[in-house]
Design an enzyme around this catalytic site. Structure first.
Site, PDB file in Angstrom:
ATOM      1  N   TRP A   1      50.329  45.487  55.586  1.00 50.14           N
ATOM      2  CA  TRP A   1      51.265  45.106  54.539  1.00 50.14           C
ATOM      3  C   TRP A   1      51.286  46.117  53.398  1.00 50.14           C
ATOM      4  CZ3 TRP A   1      49.634  39.273  54.097  1.00 50.14           C
ATOM      5  CH2 TRP A   1      50.247  38.558  55.132  1.00 50.14           C
TER       6      TRP A   1
ATOM      7  N   THR B   1      65.710  24.895  42.903  1.00 50.14           N
ATOM      8  CA  THR B   1      65.222  26.273  43.012  1.00 50.14           C
ATOM      9  C   THR B   1      66.432  27.198  43.043  1.00 50.14           C
ATOM     10  OG1 THR B   1      65.251  26.192  45.409  1.00 50.14           O
ATOM     11  CG2 THR B   1      63.185  25.573  44.337  1.00 50.14           C
TER      12      THR B   1
ATOM     13  N   GLU C   1      58.778  24.905  41.469  1.00 53.62           N
ATOM     14  CA  GLU C   1      57.941  23.841  42.046  1.00 53.62           C
ATOM     15  C   GLU C   1      56.652  23.616  41.262  1.00 53.62           C
ATOM     16  OE1 GLU C   1      59.386  26.303  43.645  1.00 53.62           O
ATOM     17  OE2 GLU C   1      60.066  25.751  45.655  1.00 53.62           O
TER      18      GLU C   1
ATOM     19  N   LYS D   1      56.077  45.624  56.318  1.00 53.92           N
ATOM     20  CA  LYS D   1      55.009  45.619  57.317  1.00 53.92           C
ATOM     21  C   LYS D   1      55.070  46.936  58.080  1.00 53.92           C
ATOM     22  CE  LYS D   1      52.267  42.379  59.694  1.00 53.92           C
ATOM     23  NZ  LYS D   1      52.054  41.099  60.283  1.00 53.92           N
TER      24      LYS D   1
HETATM   25  P1  ADP Z   1      63.074  31.115  43.060  1.00 56.27           P
HETATM   26  O1  ADP Z   1      61.879  30.642  43.823  1.00 56.27           O
HETATM   27  O2  ADP Z   1      64.316  30.500  43.535  1.00 56.27           O
HETATM   28  O3  ADP Z   1      63.151  32.630  42.878  1.00 56.27           O
HETATM   29  P2  ADP Z   1      61.610  30.505  40.738  1.00 56.27           P
HETATM   30  O4  ADP Z   1      62.051  30.731  39.366  1.00 56.27           O
HETATM   31  O5  ADP Z   1      60.933  29.245  41.067  1.00 56.27           O
HETATM   32  O6  ADP Z   1      62.885  30.613  41.584  1.00 56.27           O
HETATM   33  O7  ADP Z   1      60.745  31.748  41.194  1.00 56.27           O
HETATM   34  C1  ADP Z   1      59.394  31.666  41.527  1.00 56.27           C
HETATM   35  C2  ADP Z   1      58.940  32.970  42.090  1.00 56.27           C
HETATM   36  O8  ADP Z   1      59.112  34.030  41.163  1.00 56.27           O
HETATM   37  C3  ADP Z   1      57.482  33.018  42.445  1.00 56.27           C
HETATM   38  O9  ADP Z   1      57.229  32.425  43.687  1.00 56.27           O
HETATM   39  C4  ADP Z   1      57.193  34.503  42.439  1.00 56.27           C
HETATM   40  O10 ADP Z   1      57.579  35.114  43.641  1.00 56.27           O
HETATM   41  C5  ADP Z   1      58.096  34.995  41.343  1.00 56.27           C
HETATM   42  N1  ADP Z   1      57.327  35.132  40.092  1.00 56.27           N
HETATM   43  C6  ADP Z   1      57.263  34.277  39.063  1.00 56.27           C
HETATM   44  N2  ADP Z   1      56.479  34.755  38.084  1.00 56.27           N
HETATM   45  C7  ADP Z   1      56.019  35.952  38.501  1.00 56.27           C
HETATM   46  C8  ADP Z   1      55.143  36.949  37.958  1.00 56.27           C
HETATM   47  N3  ADP Z   1      54.604  36.825  36.750  1.00 56.27           N
HETATM   48  N4  ADP Z   1      54.890  38.040  38.705  1.00 56.27           N
HETATM   49  C9  ADP Z   1      55.424  38.197  39.929  1.00 56.27           C
HETATM   50  N5  ADP Z   1      56.260  37.310  40.489  1.00 56.27           N
HETATM   51  C10 ADP Z   1      56.551  36.195  39.797  1.00 56.27           C
END
Ligand code: ADP
Length: 540
Positions: free
Chosen positions: A440, A180, A326, A435
């Site tokens: 929220w 990640t 994940e 918050k």
């Molecule tokens: P990291 O978790 O380290 O940032 P990832 O590439 O796995 O790396 O990122 C996943 C996260 O990115 C998601 O949990 C979400 O918060 C955000 N994300 C992914 N796609 C979208 C989307 N289309 N719209 C909003 N947030 C997104």
């Protein structure tokens, strides 16, 4: 009673044997660092991938070993994508934009047995290497000139007679690995299996997902170190779609040139890339992008105004998807359903700006402190997911209980609402929410709206401390050159769409915003930048 069907393992070789048999002639086009184009075919790529597998074995790499790659998107990286898992080893893509300390940690934690490095990336890799033990470093070099003590990639590919076939592999075996990107603390390893990659490739290709086919020409702008280039290399190989690989040339002008010259039909990347492309197309009209039928966007929310701008100004269609490292990554995808086909455009744009509905085989639910939330489009909760390509543990088997529920669903850390239609709207990362007075506020919703203001180029909305409300939203804005948006103007702009208490209290104008290696806003850094300042201002 057992079914009476063949127990054929769902493994990457099963996909690649089809590619070799049917699509050996189909092209793979790479933009090299010197901007020249290099053309080869799937046939050549897979022959060399088998050579790589044999060469790695002669270097001592055995099934189950991790092989790192530190590379841009190009056809030799594809050889590793195909050759390493097909040999039974695990391809571990390394994020070239991480700090050397973080990379050394990841490589050591994963226990990489060898690493393939682009020569053009040597300046970034050299400090990492100093921190590693004595593992083989294989360098891809266009000029044959190698850093001392490294092995020539071409020699590894050519050294040993490759096997003739791509043999089946146990479908439960590890195939790829990706850490990640650390926006939520220390990087964690996700280990994809052959089975999960095959099922993901199949689903990704479906019409209601990316709608891929043999005749496509696919350009993944998303780096091959960002969640397996979103699975595109495997979906394309399975279908025989041509691939265009942009190498290090990721500026908007270079991308648009490739879209046009290679007649690209489907492309994919994070919003930052598409904002750059939109600006470039606005300033340089006249490109023929008529071949391009889908620009897939994920990794962060794409504002409705951007989807609309691409459509109306350039006839280009954004497809919005949500996923995570994940989740391999495809989780949800926003396709307008048939019952809305004749709905007014505003309604359709609003739908397309949501993260959409879960892909087949992905199950979703959301939970608040009170338990699972209703699918009413209003109640916020943390999104939980389950499916055959969702991680069950972090490498090497860590089931952190704050990430998995007792009944085995993965807790995404994303705060969402789910509409009765099943359509998910990401409101925020749990830790990014504001918050205010116990309620929220979604910073993502405010950012998506603010980016639609003509004077706003980039924006991050973050929580700052407030004596009465606990936290309040602050808009941190990179303005369009020569513009000075004020908080009054921005509040007036937002007012028709948000409750009054959601509107930011203040705006700060900055030259740039910090981003991660995968182009996402580093919200925690922006928050840290202003937290102290605002806390001080509020002290009596
Ligand atoms: P990291 O978790 O380290 O940032 P990832 O590439 O796995 O790396 O990122 C996943 C996260 O990115 C998601 O949990 C979400 O918060 C955000 N994300 C992914 N796609 C979208 C989307 N289309 N719209 C909003 N947030 C997104």
């Amino acid at each position: 009673m057992d079914g009476l069907m063949m127990d054929v393992p769902l493994s990457i070789p099963l996909l690649l044997r089809r590619t070799e048999a049917l699509f050996g002639h189909k092209p793979l086009v790479t933009r090299r660092a010197d901007r020249s184009l290099q053309r080869c075919t799937y046939g050549e790529c897979l022959r060399r991938a088998r050579g790589l597998a044999a060469g790695l074995a002669s270097l001592g790499v055995t099934p189950g070993d991790r092989v790192g790659t530190f590379c841009w998107n190009h056809s030799r990286h594809l050889e590793a994508y195909y050759g390493v898992p097909a040999s039974g080893a695990v391809l571990h893509t390394l994020n070239i934009r991480l700090h050397a300390d973080e990379l050394a940690y990841i490589i050591t934690h994963a226990g990489d047995a060898a690493i393939i490095v682009d020569k053009v990336l040597w300046p970034a890799f050299a400090p990492v290497r100093e921190r590693l033990g004595n593992i083989p470093i294989i360098v891809i070099s266009d000029d044959g000139d190698l850093p001392p003590g490294t092995i020539d990639y071409e020699q590894v590919v050519a050294a040993t007679a490759p096997s003739d076939s791509l043999a089946d592999i146990d479908e439960g075996a590890g195939a790829l690995m990706c850490y990640t990107s650390g926006t939520t603390g220390r990087s964690k390893g996700v280990l994809y299996s052959h089975r999960s990659m095959v099922l993901h490739a199949l689903t990704l290709s479906l019409p209601d997902c990316l709608n891929l086919r043999e005749s496509d020409v696919v350009l993944a702008v998303v780096p091959m170190f960002h969640v397996n280039a979103w699975g595109l290399p495997f979906a394309c190989a399975m279908l025989g779609s041509a691939q265009v690989l942009p190498g290090p040339c990721l500026d908007a002008a270079s991308l648009v040139e490739l879209f046009e010259s290679e007649r690209v039909t489907v492309t994919a990347g994070v919003p930052t890339i598409w904002h750059g492309v939109l600006k470039y197309l606005d300033e340089h009209p006249g490109h023929d992008l008529s071949s391009l039928r889908a620009m897939v966007v994920g990794g962060a929310a794409i504002p409705e105004s951007t989807i609309r701008a691409f459509d109306t100004r350039h006839g280009l269609h954004i497809v919005h998807a949500w996923g995570m490292t994940e989740t391999s990554p495809i989780g949800t995808i926003s396709r307008v359903p048939s019952e809305l086909a004749s709905a007014p455009p505003d309604y359709q744009y609003a739908w397309r700006a949501t993260q959409g509905r879960p892909a087949p085989m992905v199950e979703i639910r959301a939970r608040s402190e009170q338990g699972l939330v209703a699918w009413d489009g209003m109640t916020m909760g943390e999104l939980e997911v389950r499916g055959p390509w969702v991680a069950a543990a972090y490498y090497p088997g860590d089931v952190a209980m704050d990430r998995w529920t007792d009944d085995g669903w993965f807790r995404t850390g994303d705060i969402v609402t789910i509409a009765p239609s099943g359509c998910v709207t990401i409101q925020d990362r749990a830790k990014d929410l504001v918050k205010s007075g116990g309620e929220w506020i979604s910073t993502v919703a405010l950012e998506s709206a603010l980016v639609g203001h003509p004077w706003v180029s980039e924006v991050a909305v973050v929580a700052v401390p407030h004596p009465q409300w606990g936290e309040r939203p602050l808009a941190v804005i990179v303005p369009v050159a020569g513009c000075q948006p004020t908080i009054e103007e921005l509040r007036t702009f937002l007012a028709p769409r948000f409750a009054k208490w959601w509107l930011p209290d203040a705006v700060v104008l900055v030259d740039h915003l910090p981003k991660t290696g995968t182009g996402k806003l580093k919200k925690h850094e922006v928050r840290a930048m202003f937290k102290e300042q605002f806390a001080q201002e509020q002290r009596p």
